[in-house]
Write a protein that holds these residues in place. Structure first.
Motif, PDB file in Angstrom:
ATOM      1  N   ALA A  64       4.713   0.521  -3.606  1.00  0.00           N
ATOM      2  CA  ALA A  64       4.718   1.350  -2.334  1.00  0.00           C
ATOM      3  C   ALA A  64       5.686   2.558  -2.417  1.00  0.00           C
ATOM      4  N   ASP A  65       6.729   2.502  -2.973  1.00  0.00           N
ATOM      5  CA  ASP A  65       7.611   3.502  -3.362  1.00  0.00           C
ATOM      6  C   ASP A  65       6.952   4.496  -4.288  1.00  0.00           C
ATOM      7  N   ALA A  66       6.178   4.314  -5.166  1.00  0.00           N
ATOM      8  CA  ALA A  66       5.527   5.184  -5.964  1.00  0.00           C
ATOM      9  C   ALA A  66       4.612   5.919  -5.080  1.00  0.00           C
ATOM     10  N   LEU A  67       3.554   5.298  -4.410  1.00  0.00           N
ATOM     11  CA  LEU A  67       2.730   5.984  -3.441  1.00  0.00           C
ATOM     12  C   LEU A  67       3.324   6.635  -2.418  1.00  0.00           C
ATOM     13  N   GLU A  68       4.135   6.325  -2.051  1.00  0.00           N
ATOM     14  CA  GLU A  68       5.304   7.011  -0.947  1.00  0.00           C
ATOM     15  C   GLU A  68       5.457   8.486  -1.696  1.00  0.00           C
ATOM     16  N   GLN A  69       5.986   8.267  -2.747  1.00  0.00           N
ATOM     17  CA  GLN A  69       6.367   9.609  -3.389  1.00  0.00           C
ATOM     18  C   GLN A  69       5.238  10.354  -3.829  1.00  0.00           C
ATOM     19  N   LEU A  70       4.116   9.692  -4.172  1.00  0.00           N
ATOM     20  CA  LEU A  70       2.823  10.520  -4.583  1.00  0.00           C
ATOM     21  C   LEU A  70       2.027  10.960  -3.345  1.00  0.00           C
ATOM     22  N   GLU A  72       3.392  12.564  -0.689  1.00  0.00           N
ATOM     23  CA  GLU A  72       4.055  13.503  -0.398  1.00  0.00           C
ATOM     24  C   GLU A  72       3.061  14.693  -0.782  1.00  0.00           C
ATOM     25  N   ALA A  73       2.500  14.832  -1.813  1.00  0.00           N
ATOM     26  CA  ALA A  73       1.817  15.899  -2.611  1.00  0.00           C
ATOM     27  C   ALA A  73       0.668  15.666  -2.506  1.00  0.00           C
ATOM     28  N   ALA A  74       0.076  14.306  -2.908  1.00  0.00           N
ATOM     29  CA  ALA A  74      -1.360  14.057  -2.996  1.00  0.00           C
ATOM     30  C   ALA A  74      -2.021  13.780  -1.809  1.00  0.00           C
ATOM     31  N   GLY A  75      -1.735  13.295  -0.800  1.00  0.00           N
ATOM     32  CA  GLY A  75      -2.127  12.734   0.597  1.00  0.00           C
ATOM     33  C   GLY A  75      -2.687  11.600   0.301  1.00  0.00           C
ATOM     34  N   VAL A  76      -2.087  10.478  -0.069  1.00  0.00           N
ATOM     35  CA  VAL A  76      -2.565   9.214  -0.282  1.00  0.00           C
ATOM     36  C   VAL A  76      -2.255   8.255   0.663  1.00  0.00           C
ATOM     37  N   ARG A  77      -3.267   7.448   0.968  1.00  0.00           N
ATOM     38  CA  ARG A  77      -3.062   6.622   2.095  1.00  0.00           C
ATOM     39  C   ARG A  77      -3.089   4.980   1.639  1.00  0.00           C
ATOM     40  N   ALA A  78      -1.844   4.471   1.837  1.00  0.00           N
ATOM     41  CA  ALA A  78      -1.760   3.177   1.128  1.00  0.00           C
ATOM     42  C   ALA A  78      -2.070   1.839   2.004  1.00  0.00           C
ATOM     43  N   ILE A  79      -2.800   0.930   1.637  1.00  0.00           N
ATOM     44  CA  ILE A  79      -2.917  -0.495   1.858  1.00  0.00           C
ATOM     45  C   ILE A  79      -2.267  -1.437   1.010  1.00  0.00           C
ATOM     46  N   LEU A  80      -1.300  -2.087   1.560  1.00  0.00           N
ATOM     47  CA  LEU A  80      -0.529  -2.989   0.547  1.00  0.00           C
ATOM     48  C   LEU A  80      -0.561  -4.451   0.854  1.00  0.00           C
ATOM     49  N   ILE A  81      -1.379  -5.279   0.091  1.00  0.00           N
ATOM     50  CA  ILE A  81      -1.752  -6.659   0.483  1.00  0.00           C
ATOM     51  C   ILE A  81      -1.124  -7.626  -0.503  1.00  0.00           C
ATOM     52  N   SER A  82      -0.401  -8.541   0.066  1.00  0.00           N
ATOM     53  CA  SER A  82       0.039  -9.764  -0.793  1.00  0.00           C
ATOM     54  C   SER A  82      -0.782 -11.074  -0.351  1.00  0.00           C
ATOM     55  N   GLU A  83      -1.179 -11.828  -1.282  1.00  0.00           N
ATOM     56  CA  GLU A  83      -1.722 -12.998  -0.901  1.00  0.00           C
ATOM     57  C   GLU A  83      -1.019 -14.072  -0.438  1.00  0.00           C
ATOM     58  N   GLY A  84      -1.914 -15.035   0.364  1.00  0.00           N
ATOM     59  CA  GLY A  84      -0.949 -16.277   0.773  1.00  0.00           C
ATOM     60  C   GLY A  84      -2.002 -17.063   1.249  1.00  0.00           C
ATOM     61  N   GLU A  85      -1.849 -17.895   2.380  1.00  0.00           N
ATOM     62  CA  GLU A  85      -2.982 -18.838   2.725  1.00  0.00           C
ATOM     63  C   GLU A  85      -3.153 -18.763   4.238  1.00  0.00           C
ATOM     64  N   GLY A 285       6.974   8.163 -18.385  1.00  0.00           N
ATOM     65  CA  GLY A 285       6.531   6.742 -18.279  1.00  0.00           C
ATOM     66  C   GLY A 285       6.997   5.962 -16.912  1.00  0.00           C
ATOM     67  N   THR A 286       7.142   6.718 -15.996  1.00  0.00           N
ATOM     68  CA  THR A 286       7.426   6.112 -14.623  1.00  0.00           C
ATOM     69  C   THR A 286       6.188   5.505 -13.925  1.00  0.00           C
ATOM     70  N   LEU A 287       6.332   4.751 -13.043  1.00  0.00           N
ATOM     71  CA  LEU A 287       5.031   4.278 -12.393  1.00  0.00           C
ATOM     72  C   LEU A 287       4.130   5.030 -11.710  1.00  0.00           C
ATOM     73  N   ILE A 288       5.220   6.234 -10.980  1.00  0.00           N
ATOM     74  CA  ILE A 288       4.690   7.197 -10.126  1.00  0.00           C
ATOM     75  C   ILE A 288       3.656   8.294 -10.891  1.00  0.00           C
ATOM     76  N   SER A 289       4.184   8.469 -12.245  1.00  0.00           N
ATOM     77  CA  SER A 289       3.500   9.365 -13.257  1.00  0.00           C
ATOM     78  C   SER A 289       2.087   8.886 -13.774  1.00  0.00           C
ATOM     79  N   LEU A 290       2.333   7.442 -14.212  1.00  0.00           N
ATOM     80  CA  LEU A 290       1.128   6.646 -14.315  1.00  0.00           C
ATOM     81  C   LEU A 290      -0.007   6.414 -13.495  1.00  0.00           C
ATOM     82  N   ILE A 291       0.580   5.944 -12.331  1.00  0.00           N
ATOM     83  CA  ILE A 291      -0.451   5.698 -11.095  1.00  0.00           C
ATOM     84  C   ILE A 291      -1.141   7.062 -10.771  1.00  0.00           C
ATOM     85  N   GLY A 292      -0.429   8.301 -10.778  1.00  0.00           N
ATOM     86  CA  GLY A 292      -0.849   9.458 -10.167  1.00  0.00           C
ATOM     87  C   GLY A 292      -1.936  10.262 -11.599  1.00  0.00           C
ATOM     88  N   GLU A 293      -1.740   9.675 -12.653  1.00  0.00           N
ATOM     89  CA  GLU A 293      -2.722  10.290 -13.752  1.00  0.00           C
ATOM     90  C   GLU A 293      -3.872   9.263 -13.297  1.00  0.00           C
TER      91      GLU A 293
END
Length: 316
Positions: A64-70, A72-85, A285-293
């Motif tokens: 979530a932090d990586a996508l929030e930073q990304l 700001e420049a890339a216009g990404v809309r995030a949907i974050l889902i954790s599983e349960g029952e 090698g940060t998460l934001i650079s990898l997912i951005g690529e």
């Protein structure tokens, strides 16, 4: 601004016959719009993609932090889902993200179908969860990005996933500079002449799965026969890279790629000759650079697909 609501997957009939919908989320979004009129707001950003992240709560936080930073420049809309029952999970809605916690795996595809915007490309960033839900999610995604510590169960389903959407693994982006450095050495005439006579590949790696993927890439590119020896060893390093050292050797020459202790560059050479030496910055090698690529790629990557097919045959 954040609101919490109970969200239920659209179009699902629960016992008793009641139709489940996302009305609560829609109401919360409407409240956000009304509240926005009462306060000064930053300029709206243009949205370019929806990214659905599925994983445990612990693995969703840094995503979530990586996508929030990304975003700001890339216009990404995030949907974050954790599983349960739960059939009625908790949803938190902000201006640029929707977070749903405790959703039963059988409802994942319904949730994504209801919340994604059909006008935007959609990528699913898989950080863990019930692999049985992957097939249906892949049908909804323009791109599926795998990112799990132990990928064997997911890699085993790759053939079916390849038929549904463009698939990649975050390790593939982490290996970009290692692949480029070796490819540049193969432009040298003496390396081209010896390419078919390579006998051994040795890899020291912080991430053994990444080493298998790298070895699979080499095996598929060079059309190696099983007689070529592949050795992968776990190794420690402070460098922001999955590999530490790669040595490719044959009867006529050897190629070495390595990161020096506490180094920030990748050193590549043929037979330790200075004339062939290449020095490549590793990147952060940060998460934001990898997912951005990864999010910058929209099409199938046949080199990755072939590398993964070969990697599955290499013992862990």
């Amino acid at each position: 601004m954040e609101n919490t609501v109970n969200a239920k997957p659209a179009g699902v009939l629960l016992p008793g016959g009641h139709d489940v919908a996302f009305a609560e989320i829609e109401a919360t979004l409407a409240r956000l719009v009304r509240d926005g009129r009462r306060r000064r707001r930053a300029p709206a950003r243009a949205l370019t993609a929806t990214v659905v992240v599925v994983g445990s709560p612990e693995r969703l936080a840094d995503a979530a932090d990586a996508l929030e930073q990304l975003g700001e420049a890339a216009g990404v809309r995030a949907i974050l889902i954790s599983e349960g029952e739960h059939t009625a999970p908790i949803a938190r809605v902000t201006e640029h993200a929707i977070a749903i916690s405790g959703l039963a795996p059988r409802y994942l595809d319904n949730a994504v179908a209801a919340l994604r915007l059909s006008s935007l490309p959609a990528a699913v960033w898989w950080r863990g969860g019930s692999v049985e839900a992957l097939d249906d999610l892949a049908d909804l995604a323009d791109r599926l990005i795998l990112d799990v510590p132990d990928p064997d169960a997911v890699w085993a389903r790759a053939d079916a996933l390849f038929e549904r959407t463009a698939v990649s693994d975050l390790r593939w982006s982490a290996l970009t500079r290692w692949r480029a450095a070796l490819a540049h050495l193969f432009d040298l005439p003496q390396v081209q002449r010896a390419a078919g006579s390579m006998q051994r590949l040795e890899i020291d790696a912080r991430d053994v799965a990444a080493a298998r993927l790298y070895a699979g890439w080499l095996r598929s590119c060079l059309r190696w026969k099983p007689a070529v020896s592949i050795t992968i060893r776990a190794a420690a390093s402070d460098a922001p890279t999955p590999l530490v050292r790669v040595k490719l050797s044959g009867a006529d020459l050897s190629i070495t790629l390595e990161v020096k202790p506490q180094g920030t560059c990748l050193h590549a050479a043929v037979d330790e000759a200075d004339a062939s030496r290449r020095i490549v910055p590793l990147g952060d090698g940060t998460l934001i650079s990898l997912i951005g690529e990864e999010l910058g790629i929209r099409t199938r990557d046949l080199a990755f697909e072939q590398a993964l097919a070969a990697a599955r045959e290499i013992p862990a």
